[in-house]
Design a protein around this motif. Structure first.
Motif, mmCIF file in Angstrom:
data_model
loop_
_atom_site.group_PDB
_atom_site.id
_atom_site.type_symbol
_atom_site.label_atom_id
_atom_site.label_comp_id
_atom_site.label_asym_id
_atom_site.label_seq_id
_atom_site.Cartn_x
_atom_site.Cartn_y
_atom_site.Cartn_z
ATOM 1 N N ALA A 23 19.645 28.025 49.211
ATOM 2 C CA ALA A 23 20.406 28.443 47.923
ATOM 3 C C ALA A 23 21.829 28.295 48.355
ATOM 4 O O ALA A 23 22.498 28.173 49.175
ATOM 5 C CB ALA A 23 19.958 30.017 47.769
ATOM 6 N N ILE A 24 22.650 28.548 46.888
ATOM 7 C CA ILE A 24 24.103 28.148 47.060
ATOM 8 C C ILE A 24 24.436 29.384 46.383
ATOM 9 O O ILE A 24 24.357 30.071 45.216
ATOM 10 C CB ILE A 24 24.352 26.957 46.194
ATOM 11 C CG1 ILE A 24 23.981 25.743 46.945
ATOM 12 C CG2 ILE A 24 25.977 26.933 46.070
ATOM 13 C CD1 ILE A 24 23.956 24.642 46.157
ATOM 14 N N ALA A 25 25.538 30.278 47.039
ATOM 15 C CA ALA A 25 26.212 31.346 46.559
ATOM 16 C C ALA A 25 27.703 30.909 46.560
ATOM 17 O O ALA A 25 28.150 30.306 47.331
ATOM 18 C CB ALA A 25 25.949 32.415 47.538
ATOM 19 N N VAL A 26 28.270 31.603 45.430
ATOM 20 C CA VAL A 26 29.683 31.182 45.036
ATOM 21 C C VAL A 26 30.416 32.250 44.616
ATOM 22 O O VAL A 26 29.849 33.083 43.539
ATOM 23 C CB VAL A 26 29.836 29.760 44.089
ATOM 24 C CG1 VAL A 26 29.136 30.215 42.697
ATOM 25 C CG2 VAL A 26 31.033 29.489 43.802
ATOM 26 N N THR A 27 31.645 32.336 44.753
ATOM 27 C CA THR A 27 32.608 33.348 44.143
ATOM 28 C C THR A 27 32.805 32.948 42.573
ATOM 29 O O THR A 27 33.335 32.018 42.601
ATOM 30 C CB THR A 27 33.973 33.509 44.849
ATOM 31 O OG1 THR A 27 33.664 33.812 46.240
ATOM 32 C CG2 THR A 27 34.773 34.417 44.135
ATOM 33 N N ALA A 28 32.334 33.860 41.733
ATOM 34 C CA ALA A 28 32.258 33.782 40.332
ATOM 35 C C ALA A 28 33.345 34.683 39.804
ATOM 36 O O ALA A 28 33.537 34.604 38.598
ATOM 37 C CB ALA A 28 31.217 33.891 39.593
ATOM 38 N N HIS A 36 33.655 38.421 44.279
ATOM 39 C CA HIS A 36 34.594 38.385 45.348
ATOM 40 C C HIS A 36 34.762 39.643 46.150
ATOM 41 O O HIS A 36 34.786 39.769 47.339
ATOM 42 C CB HIS A 36 35.887 37.836 45.081
ATOM 43 C CG HIS A 36 36.915 37.588 45.939
ATOM 44 N ND1 HIS A 36 36.606 36.759 46.971
ATOM 45 C CD2 HIS A 36 37.886 38.402 46.395
ATOM 46 C CE1 HIS A 36 37.780 36.917 47.926
ATOM 47 N NE2 HIS A 36 38.410 38.027 47.540
ATOM 48 N N LEU A 37 34.830 40.664 45.479
ATOM 49 C CA LEU A 37 35.060 42.053 46.048
ATOM 50 C C LEU A 37 33.734 42.815 46.525
ATOM 51 O O LEU A 37 33.885 43.272 47.939
ATOM 52 C CB LEU A 37 35.435 43.001 45.092
ATOM 53 C CG LEU A 37 36.847 42.812 43.942
ATOM 54 C CD1 LEU A 37 36.940 43.933 43.234
ATOM 55 C CD2 LEU A 37 37.971 42.396 45.175
ATOM 56 N N ALA A 38 32.743 42.274 45.988
ATOM 57 C CA ALA A 38 31.211 42.536 46.697
ATOM 58 C C ALA A 38 31.293 41.774 48.093
ATOM 59 O O ALA A 38 30.981 42.475 49.068
ATOM 60 C CB ALA A 38 30.210 42.154 45.825
ATOM 61 N N HIS A 79 26.786 51.712 48.003
ATOM 62 C CA HIS A 79 25.420 52.421 47.946
ATOM 63 C C HIS A 79 24.382 51.213 48.401
ATOM 64 O O HIS A 79 23.314 51.285 48.968
ATOM 65 C CB HIS A 79 24.878 52.900 46.797
ATOM 66 C CG HIS A 79 26.088 54.064 46.486
ATOM 67 N ND1 HIS A 79 26.167 55.250 46.847
ATOM 68 C CD2 HIS A 79 27.065 53.981 45.303
ATOM 69 C CE1 HIS A 79 27.243 56.076 46.231
ATOM 70 N NE2 HIS A 79 27.529 55.135 45.455
ATOM 71 N N SER A 80 24.512 49.975 47.717
ATOM 72 C CA SER A 80 23.667 48.980 48.077
ATOM 73 C C SER A 80 24.402 47.795 47.675
ATOM 74 O O SER A 80 25.640 47.707 47.333
ATOM 75 C CB SER A 80 22.445 48.875 46.917
ATOM 76 O OG SER A 80 23.067 48.797 45.518
ATOM 77 N N ALA A 81 23.769 46.425 47.488
ATOM 78 C CA ALA A 81 24.410 45.182 47.353
ATOM 79 C C ALA A 81 24.984 45.080 46.105
ATOM 80 O O ALA A 81 25.979 44.331 45.643
ATOM 81 C CB ALA A 81 23.473 44.048 47.600
ATOM 82 N N GLU A 82 24.530 45.999 44.967
ATOM 83 C CA GLU A 82 25.194 45.822 43.882
ATOM 84 C C GLU A 82 25.364 47.024 43.062
ATOM 85 O O GLU A 82 25.691 47.495 41.694
ATOM 86 C CB GLU A 82 23.984 45.339 42.769
ATOM 87 C CG GLU A 82 23.501 43.728 43.119
ATOM 88 C CD GLU A 82 22.607 43.336 42.394
ATOM 89 O OE1 GLU A 82 21.610 43.790 41.881
ATOM 90 O OE2 GLU A 82 22.787 42.137 41.717
ATOM 91 N N ALA A 122 32.025 32.956 54.625
ATOM 92 C CA ALA A 122 30.619 33.452 55.021
ATOM 93 C C ALA A 122 30.105 34.832 54.529
ATOM 94 O O ALA A 122 28.822 35.179 54.322
ATOM 95 C CB ALA A 122 31.002 33.801 56.599
ATOM 96 N N MET A 123 31.202 35.649 54.121
ATOM 97 C CA MET A 123 30.927 36.845 53.407
ATOM 98 C C MET A 123 30.342 36.604 51.970
ATOM 99 O O MET A 123 29.440 37.464 51.381
ATOM 100 C CB MET A 123 32.315 37.735 53.222
ATOM 101 C CG MET A 123 33.348 37.200 52.102
ATOM 102 S SD MET A 123 34.548 38.190 52.046
ATOM 103 C CE MET A 123 35.549 37.416 50.554
ATOM 104 N N ILE A 124 30.457 35.535 51.507
ATOM 105 C CA ILE A 124 29.949 35.244 50.013
ATOM 106 C C ILE A 124 28.512 34.777 50.061
ATOM 107 O O ILE A 124 27.617 35.174 49.500
ATOM 108 C CB ILE A 124 30.713 34.281 49.203
ATOM 109 C CG1 ILE A 124 32.351 34.494 49.256
ATOM 110 C CG2 ILE A 124 30.134 33.593 47.919
ATOM 111 C CD1 ILE A 124 32.335 35.862 48.297
#
Length: 365
Positions: free
Chosen positions: A82-87, A118-120, A152-155, A320-322
């Motif tokens: 999978a590919i994760a990107v700062t949106a 990005h903040l997450a 509290h969670s990832a979202e 890495a954090m993204i």
């Protein structure tokens, strides 16, 4: 988190172009590579980040950073799941560059696409580096952001407070520019402050007379400018010792403000979450400042919190954090498609009132 997965992360929200490969296997995450290409040399002459220059640099460097991250991780593109990107949020030109690069890779490889706030990414870094359990308190303190977040969670995030104007890192950069120290300002101000007198100038500690965890650094910067102007008026110029004393006094005022607001945020977090083993984590470039970090650590200790600062390379902008934030979202079943849009504004706590106003694009923060 049960799935074994390898994720490519891409970050380009400000002036760092970054790519990373993260592998999650048997319940553990491992950063296989993390490549960051900075742009300090491109922006130094301007005393700050120029958005158009940053965007062009991202467009030129993204594919190279991805190629390097894949090579250093000793994997191939076909191994990426999978590919994760700062949106967002961020400088829109850079964010668009990253999103379009990720879309091209996702379409070409037929892999899932995950848009990350990005903040997450910053807020979830303690889980990547130290396996911190939910919930915990997060202080994001950087050049563009300053917020206390209950994670509290990832979202799910609750904003307990933040800056109503300048971020601390922005104030440090502007201070360096006012004193002709150079760019980036944070390390240069700290270096000058090391031989300065923090008690010479009585700078304000903004908003300490107001309840809550909100902060302000614009007035502090203005106070420094007035002190500098007064020195120039009286002496006809400014000496190196004057610069050092101004930096030391400014730095101490910022540190005192952050420490007191951290104490209040700890109390607010306990009232909200009531955890028996509270943790506060800090991320962002300003966390590298030794005086500020010491003050924050002492404030956390006094409040009964464990203080956690991830390694500096993961405190500042990185991919890495993204990748990690994308991993958590992927395992929660949230995947995007080719309609993913770049967003200049994207508050984490959508229920909180905007701190910096609101416009056609939505809440600024």
């Amino acid at each position: 988190m049960e799935q074994n997965i390898t994720i490519l992360g891409i970050e380009s929200s400000c002036d760092d172009t970054a790519a990373a490969v993260l592998q999650h296997q048997d319940g553990k995450g491992e950063i296989l590579s993390s490549v960051v290409s900075g742009q300090e040399d491109l922006h130094a002459a301007f005393g700050g980040v120029v958005p158009e220059i940053a965007a062009r640099a991202h467009a030129e460097r993204l594919d190279l950073c991805v190629e390097m991250a894949i090579s250093e991780a000793n994997v191939s593109l076909s191994d990426i799941d999978a590919i994760a990107v700062t949106a967002g949020p961020g400088l829109i030109g850079g964010v668009i560059s990253g999103v379009m690069c990720a879309k091209g890779l996702a379409a070409g490889l037929n892999k899932p696409l995950i848009g990350v706030n990005h903040l997450a990414g910053h807020a979830l870094t303690p889980r990547m580096t130290d396996g911190v359990a939910y919930p915990y308190l997060m202080l994001l303190v950087s050049g563009g952001h300053c917020q206390f977040l209950a994670v509290h969670s990832a979202e799910k995030f609750t904003r307990l407070g933040g800056t109503i104007d300048d971020a601390p890192g922005e104030a440090f950069d502007k201070t360096a520019k006012l004193l002709a120290l150079g760019y980036p300002g944070g390390p240069l101000v700290e270096k000058a402050a090391a031989v300065g007198d923090p008690a010479r100038f009585k700078f304000p500690r903004p908003l300490l007379d107001r309840a809550g965890c909100d902060m302000s650094f614009s007035g502090l910067k203005t106070a420094l400018r007035r002190a500098r102007d007064q020195i120039v008026s009286e002496k006809g110029g400014i000496s190196e010792q004057d610069r050092s004393d101004l930096c030391a006094s400014f730095q101490m005022a910022a540190a005192d403000t952050l420490a007191e607001k951290t104490r209040r945020a700890c109390l607010a977090f306990l009232e909200l979450c009531g955890t028996k083993t509270p943790v506060i984590a800090v991320a962002g470039g300003v966390a590298a400042n030794g005086v500020i970090r010491g003050k924050l650590e002492q404030a956390a200790h006094n409040a009964g919190f464990k203080f956690l600062a991830p390694p500096m390379k993961y405190c500042t902008d990185n991919a890495a954090m993204i990748a990690w934030a994308g991993l958590e979202q992927f395992n929660a079943g949230r995947i995007d498609d080719m309609t993913l849009s770049a967003r200049p504004r994207w508050p984490l706590d959508k229920a909180a009132a905007p701190m910096l106003g609101s416009g056609k694009k939505g809440a600024k923060a």
